[in-house]
Design a protein around this motif. Structure first.
Motif, PDB file in Angstrom:
ATOM      1  N   UNK A   1       9.197  -3.686  -8.954  1.00  0.00           N
ATOM      2  CA  UNK A   1       8.736  -5.044  -8.676  1.00  0.00           C
ATOM      3  C   UNK A   1       9.191  -6.015  -9.770  1.00  0.00           C
ATOM      4  N   UNK A   2       9.064  -5.629 -11.020  1.00  0.00           N
ATOM      5  CA  UNK A   2       9.486  -6.498 -12.128  1.00  0.00           C
ATOM      6  C   UNK A   2      10.983  -6.777 -12.074  1.00  0.00           C
ATOM      7  N   UNK A   3      11.773  -5.764 -11.798  1.00  0.00           N
ATOM      8  CA  UNK A   3      13.224  -5.934 -11.722  1.00  0.00           C
ATOM      9  C   UNK A   3      13.642  -6.828 -10.571  1.00  0.00           C
ATOM     10  N   UNK A   4      12.765  -6.994  -9.588  1.00  0.00           N
ATOM     11  CA  UNK A   4      13.066  -7.834  -8.438  1.00  0.00           C
ATOM     12  C   UNK A   4      12.327  -9.163  -8.475  1.00  0.00           C
ATOM     13  N   UNK A   5      11.922  -9.593  -9.660  1.00  0.00           N
ATOM     14  CA  UNK A   5      11.339 -10.917  -9.848  1.00  0.00           C
ATOM     15  C   UNK A   5       9.913 -11.071  -9.392  1.00  0.00           C
ATOM     16  N   UNK A   6       9.165  -9.975  -9.363  1.00  0.00           N
ATOM     17  CA  UNK A   6       7.787 -10.030  -8.886  1.00  0.00           C
ATOM     18  C   UNK A   6       6.804  -9.834 -10.039  1.00  0.00           C
ATOM     19  N   UNK A   7       5.651 -10.454  -9.908  1.00  0.00           N
ATOM     20  CA  UNK A   7       4.579 -10.348 -10.889  1.00  0.00           C
ATOM     21  C   UNK A   7       3.348  -9.745 -10.225  1.00  0.00           C
ATOM     22  N   UNK A   8       2.882  -8.613 -10.745  1.00  0.00           N
ATOM     23  CA  UNK A   8       1.701  -7.944 -10.198  1.00  0.00           C
ATOM     24  C   UNK A   8       0.455  -8.726 -10.583  1.00  0.00           C
ATOM     25  N   UNK A   9      -0.362  -9.055  -9.589  1.00  0.00           N
ATOM     26  CA  UNK A   9      -1.591  -9.810  -9.831  1.00  0.00           C
ATOM     27  C   UNK A   9      -2.836  -8.937  -9.738  1.00  0.00           C
ATOM     28  N   UNK A  10      -2.725  -7.792  -9.067  1.00  0.00           N
ATOM     29  CA  UNK A  10      -3.847  -6.856  -8.961  1.00  0.00           C
ATOM     30  C   UNK A  10      -3.298  -5.495  -8.577  1.00  0.00           C
ATOM     31  N   UNK A  11      -3.909  -4.441  -9.099  1.00  0.00           N
ATOM     32  CA  UNK A  11      -3.466  -3.090  -8.778  1.00  0.00           C
ATOM     33  C   UNK A  11      -4.650  -2.131  -8.841  1.00  0.00           C
ATOM     34  N   UNK A  12      -4.716  -1.227  -7.877  1.00  0.00           N
ATOM     35  CA  UNK A  12      -5.730  -0.178  -7.876  1.00  0.00           C
ATOM     36  C   UNK A  12      -5.076   1.087  -7.347  1.00  0.00           C
ATOM     37  N   UNK A  13      -5.366   2.206  -8.002  1.00  0.00           N
ATOM     38  CA  UNK A  13      -4.782   3.464  -7.564  1.00  0.00           C
ATOM     39  C   UNK A  13      -5.707   4.617  -7.905  1.00  0.00           C
ATOM     40  N   UNK A  14      -5.550   5.711  -7.162  1.00  0.00           N
ATOM     41  CA  UNK A  14      -6.315   6.915  -7.474  1.00  0.00           C
ATOM     42  C   UNK A  14      -5.644   8.133  -6.861  1.00  0.00           C
ATOM     43  N   UNK A  15      -5.931   9.280  -7.462  1.00  0.00           N
ATOM     44  CA  UNK A  15      -5.492  10.576  -6.958  1.00  0.00           C
ATOM     45  C   UNK A  15      -6.658  11.236  -6.259  1.00  0.00           C
ATOM     46  N   UNK A  16      -6.390  11.841  -5.130  1.00  0.00           N
ATOM     47  CA  UNK A  16      -7.367  12.682  -4.463  1.00  0.00           C
ATOM     48  C   UNK A  16      -7.025  14.117  -4.858  1.00  0.00           C
TER      49      UNK A  16
ATOM     50  N   UNK B   1       0.857  -1.182   0.000  1.00  0.00           N
ATOM     51  CA  UNK B   1       0.000   0.000   0.000  1.00  0.00           C
ATOM     52  C   UNK B   1       0.893   1.232   0.000  1.00  0.00           C
ATOM     53  N   UNK B   2       0.488   2.222  -0.772  1.00  0.00           N
ATOM     54  CA  UNK B   2       1.279   3.441  -0.935  1.00  0.00           C
ATOM     55  C   UNK B   2       0.369   4.646  -0.734  1.00  0.00           C
ATOM     56  N   UNK B   3       0.835   5.604   0.041  1.00  0.00           N
ATOM     57  CA  UNK B   3       0.187   6.899   0.186  1.00  0.00           C
ATOM     58  C   UNK B   3       1.286   7.948   0.118  1.00  0.00           C
ATOM     59  N   UNK B   4       1.157   8.888  -0.822  1.00  0.00           N
ATOM     60  CA  UNK B   4       2.166   9.927  -0.972  1.00  0.00           C
ATOM     61  C   UNK B   4       1.589  11.091  -1.759  1.00  0.00           C
ATOM     62  N   UNK B   5       2.368  12.138  -1.912  1.00  0.00           N
ATOM     63  CA  UNK B   5       1.968  13.247  -2.770  1.00  0.00           C
ATOM     64  C   UNK B   5       1.874  12.728  -4.193  1.00  0.00           C
ATOM     65  N   UNK B   6       0.895  13.188  -4.918  1.00  0.00           N
ATOM     66  CA  UNK B   6       0.707  12.756  -6.291  1.00  0.00           C
ATOM     67  C   UNK B   6       1.750  13.405  -7.198  1.00  0.00           C
ATOM     68  N   UNK B   7       2.371  12.580  -8.026  1.00  0.00           N
ATOM     69  CA  UNK B   7       3.340  13.067  -8.999  1.00  0.00           C
ATOM     70  C   UNK B   7       3.412  12.093 -10.164  1.00  0.00           C
ATOM     71  N   UNK B   8       3.868  12.549 -11.270  1.00  0.00           N
ATOM     72  CA  UNK B   8       3.985  11.719 -12.463  1.00  0.00           C
ATOM     73  C   UNK B   8       5.016  10.605 -12.226  1.00  0.00           C
ATOM     74  N   UNK B   9       4.698   9.390 -12.680  1.00  0.00           N
ATOM     75  CA  UNK B   9       5.657   8.297 -12.680  1.00  0.00           C
ATOM     76  C   UNK B   9       5.627   7.345 -11.503  1.00  0.00           C
TER      77      UNK B   9
ATOM     78  N   UNK C   1      -3.042  14.019  -2.852  1.00  0.00           N
ATOM     79  CA  UNK C   1      -2.431  12.748  -2.465  1.00  0.00           C
ATOM     80  C   UNK C   1      -2.726  11.642  -3.479  1.00  0.00           C
ATOM     81  N   UNK C   2      -1.849  10.666  -3.494  1.00  0.00           N
ATOM     82  CA  UNK C   2      -1.960   9.498  -4.357  1.00  0.00           C
ATOM     83  C   UNK C   2      -2.069   8.276  -3.460  1.00  0.00           C
TER      84      UNK C   2
END
Length: 65
Positions: free
Chosen positions: A24-39, A7-15, A44-45
């Motif tokens: 995650x990909x560079x460290x051998x991980x495969x994303x199975x689900x992702x959800x994100x939004x800007x307030x 889980x990530x909470x931070x100031x919203x910025x590009x990238x 905040x992101x």
């Protein structure tokens, strides 16, 4: 195979999504689900990413990165 949720909470910025998915990909991980939004009112992101470590990468190794 280990399963994780990030889980990530931070100031919203590009990238942010690109940086997280690349890390995650560079460290051998495969994303199975992702959800994100800007307030837009607070600037905040928020993101939740579920992923599997396909190469045995541990939580400690990911946290150190």
């Amino acid at each position: 195979m280990s399963a994780f949720a990030l889980t990530v909470t931070c100031r919203s910025t590009r990238g942010i999504v690109a940086a997280i998915s690349t890390y995650l990909a560079e460290n051998g991980c495969n994303i199975t689900d992702s959800a994100q939004f800007d307030d837009r009112e607070t600037g905040n992101f928020f993101m939740r990413v579920s992923f599997n470590s396909e190469t045995g990468t541990t939580l400690e190794q990911l946290s150190d990165g």
